[in-house]
Enzyme design. Structure first.
Site, mmCIF file in Angstrom:
data_model
loop_
_atom_site.group_PDB
_atom_site.id
_atom_site.type_symbol
_atom_site.label_atom_id
_atom_site.label_comp_id
_atom_site.label_asym_id
_atom_site.label_seq_id
_atom_site.Cartn_x
_atom_site.Cartn_y
_atom_site.Cartn_z
ATOM 1 N N ALA A 84 77.386 69.491 118.197
ATOM 2 C CA ALA A 84 76.404 70.479 117.750
ATOM 3 C C ALA A 84 76.548 70.995 116.322
ATOM 4 O O ALA A 84 75.567 71.504 115.769
ATOM 5 C CB ALA A 84 76.417 71.670 118.712
ATOM 6 N N ALA A 85 77.728 70.937 115.718
ATOM 7 C CA ALA A 85 77.907 71.537 114.387
ATOM 8 C C ALA A 85 77.070 70.777 113.347
ATOM 9 O O ALA A 85 76.905 69.562 113.459
ATOM 10 C CB ALA A 85 79.385 71.524 114.003
ATOM 11 N N PRO A 86 76.561 71.510 112.349
ATOM 12 C CA PRO A 86 76.742 72.947 112.091
ATOM 13 C C PRO A 86 75.761 73.865 112.819
ATOM 14 O O PRO A 86 75.837 75.068 112.661
ATOM 15 C CB PRO A 86 76.547 73.038 110.578
ATOM 16 C CG PRO A 86 75.568 71.943 110.282
ATOM 17 C CD PRO A 86 75.907 70.816 111.213
ATOM 18 N N GLY B 282 72.026 73.163 113.314
ATOM 19 C CA GLY B 282 70.595 73.035 113.069
ATOM 20 C C GLY B 282 69.815 72.680 114.313
ATOM 21 O O GLY B 282 68.757 73.252 114.597
ATOM 22 N N LYS B 283 70.329 71.736 115.080
ATOM 23 C CA LYS B 283 69.623 71.296 116.284
ATOM 24 C C LYS B 283 69.828 72.300 117.430
ATOM 25 O O LYS B 283 68.907 72.563 118.210
ATOM 26 C CB LYS B 283 70.075 69.890 116.660
ATOM 27 C CG LYS B 283 69.689 68.849 115.596
ATOM 28 C CD LYS B 283 70.246 67.481 115.885
ATOM 29 C CE LYS B 283 69.779 66.473 114.830
ATOM 30 N NZ LYS B 283 70.322 66.747 113.486
ATOM 31 N N ASP C 100 73.578 64.298 118.990
ATOM 32 C CA ASP C 100 73.429 63.959 117.572
ATOM 33 C C ASP C 100 74.786 63.437 117.126
ATOM 34 O O ASP C 100 75.630 64.188 116.646
ATOM 35 C CB ASP C 100 73.003 65.189 116.771
ATOM 36 C CG ASP C 100 72.712 64.845 115.325
ATOM 37 O OD1 ASP C 100 71.999 63.849 115.075
ATOM 38 O OD2 ASP C 100 73.213 65.559 114.433
ATOM 39 N N CYS D 67 72.156 60.022 111.691
ATOM 40 C CA CYS D 67 71.613 60.041 110.331
ATOM 41 C C CYS D 67 72.072 58.781 109.585
ATOM 42 O O CYS D 67 72.470 58.838 108.433
ATOM 43 C CB CYS D 67 72.019 61.304 109.580
ATOM 44 S SG CYS D 67 73.805 61.552 109.422
#
Length: 431
Positions: free
Chosen positions: A109-111, A113-114, A177, A230
């Site tokens: 999860a970091a940082p 955004g999602k 992610d 990404c």
């Protein structure tokens, strides 16, 4: 930009005729974006207030392209009114379709955004677990959850395997992610260019496969899993999904998206939506709330003067840790056992055995109308508060919330016409 030769050869093979357009995209500056946090402010209201020009991001209703730099220093950012995020990275969280009342997991999860985008979809109802394996990044995640005023989230710091052992078939929705080789970060983070290698691509793909396996274990029958990166490599994207589906006949791919910097205004992202067939739905013990009558009485005394209606405007159960820290735990929060939890629900404050002292997090999840004493500042006065200085105030003595306009920035204590600054030192602007 000096891109690795092997990376270029691989992209040329993958993209074919469009490769020259892909390459020319690296002549452009990095694309910047922000996402409006509608837990704090409606989109249209933000557009009326924001002093800079914005252009909409097509795949995110609350996302906008921005030209200005250093928007992280604006008081609106400190108030959690928006989150700075690369535009193509905004594509993944909406695909999950998180909804009110669900159990949702953001596994890497970091940082944040999602995570914070998922929280907007959930509107404070349901349980959101945001996990990060790296402890330093987990702290940054926790700060962003706090800044954006998320009230129904637990931030954990654990290996995905440990979570899967604890929560089999438990979550309605899971977002992965995944940590990746970062080929879509080359313009934004030039150091990622020198760190690129085929060995790292293979290493990342193996790690992603392990994380995906654990994510699949935690998803209930009929649930949705979104996998994103990404990067552009087949091994980490299309190949990763194909291999996963070969191992898991209970899953099907609903849709996939590959964003490239020569095709969209963004640095690039990959996302796949996977649906699990009907099957097992797991459960978990409820969060082990620790009661302390003395602490709860002290908080109730504080609440009478602090909140507009004399009581906490959120539902949940108060839990007091052995060191006096107090949290409001949302209904349905699971027990995490031995898993490290950085925050669960709302950090209310701390009881010293006699008095209650409110936490910064409590201020950040309130609106101006929730606090009996709200000190509203303009942009210039807000800068003074954010530097840690006192501001003037005509309200009666006592604890207050200090905000830019009607949006909280932190706590203060009014003493004879001056507001003593209680913004945590680590969150203050450098003078």
């Amino acid at each position: 930009m000096n891109l690795p030769e092997l990376f270029l050869a691989r992209m040329k093979e993958k993209l074919g005729e469009s490769f020259p357009d892909f390459l020319s995209a690296y002549q452009n500056p990095p694309v910047r974006g922000l996402r409006v946090n509608n837990l704090k402010i409606p989109r249209e209201e933000f557009l009326r207030r924001f002093p800079y020009s914005l252009a909409p991001v097509p795949w995110e209703e609350n996302g906008f392209y921005v030209q200005e730099e250093k928007l992280g220093a604006h008081p609106y950012h400190f108030a959690g009114m928006y989150y700075l995020q690369e535009p193509s990275a905004m594509c993944a969280a909406p695909l999950l379709g998180a909804a009110e009342g669900e159990r949702v997991l953001d596994l890497c999860a970091a940082p944040g955004g999602k995570t914070t985008r998922l929280a907007q979809d959930m509107k404070g109802r349901g349980i959101l677990v945001a996990n990060e394996y790296d402890s330093v990044r987990a702290r940054a995640l926790s700060q962003n959850v706090e800044r954006l005023g998320v009230t129904n989230c637990a931030v954990t710091n654990a290996d995905s395997f440990r979570l899967a052992e604890r929560f089999p078939a438990y979550f309605d929705k899971v977002l992965v992610d995944a940590p990746c080789s970062g080929e879509g970060m080359f313009k934004k983070e030039p150091l990622s260019v020198s760190g690129w290698s085929m060995e790292n691509v293979i290493y990342c793909a193996r790690r992603q496969a392990e994380i995906l396996e654990n994510a699949a274990r935690m998803l209930r029958g009929g649930g949705t899993l979104v996998y994103s990166t990404c990067t552009f490599s087949i091994e980490e994207n299309e190949g990763q999904i194909a291999a996963f589906l070969n191992r898991h006949s209970e899953f099907e791919a609903v849709q996939t998206h590959a964003l490239y910097p020569h095709e969209v205004r963004g640095e690039g992202h990959f996302a796949a939506v996977l649906k699990k067939k009907a099957g097992e739905c797991g459960s978990a013990k409820q969060f082990a709330v620790q009661t302390n009558k003395g602490a709860e009485r002290a908080f109730a005394d504080f609440a009478k003067d602090f909140f507009a209606e004399g009581k906490l405007p959120f539902l949940g159960k108060i839990s007091t840790l052995s060191d006096g820290r107090m949290y409001l735990i949302p209904e349905g929060m699971p027990d995490f056992g031995g898993i490290r939890v950085l925050r669960a629900g709302i950090e209310l404050g701390e009881w010293d055995g006699k008095l209650f002292k409110p936490a910064h997090a409590l201020a950040m999840c309130l609106s101006g109308g929730n606090a009996a004493k709200f000190v509203s500042l303009g942009i210039e006065q807000s800068e003074t508060y954010l530097r840690g200085d006192t501001v003037e105030c005509a309200l009666a003595n006592g604890w207050c919330v200090v905000g830019v306009e009607e949006f909280p920035l932190g706590m203060g204590k009014i003493v004879n016409g001056r507001v003593k600054n209680h913004l945590p030192k680590g969150l203050r602007k450098i003078k």
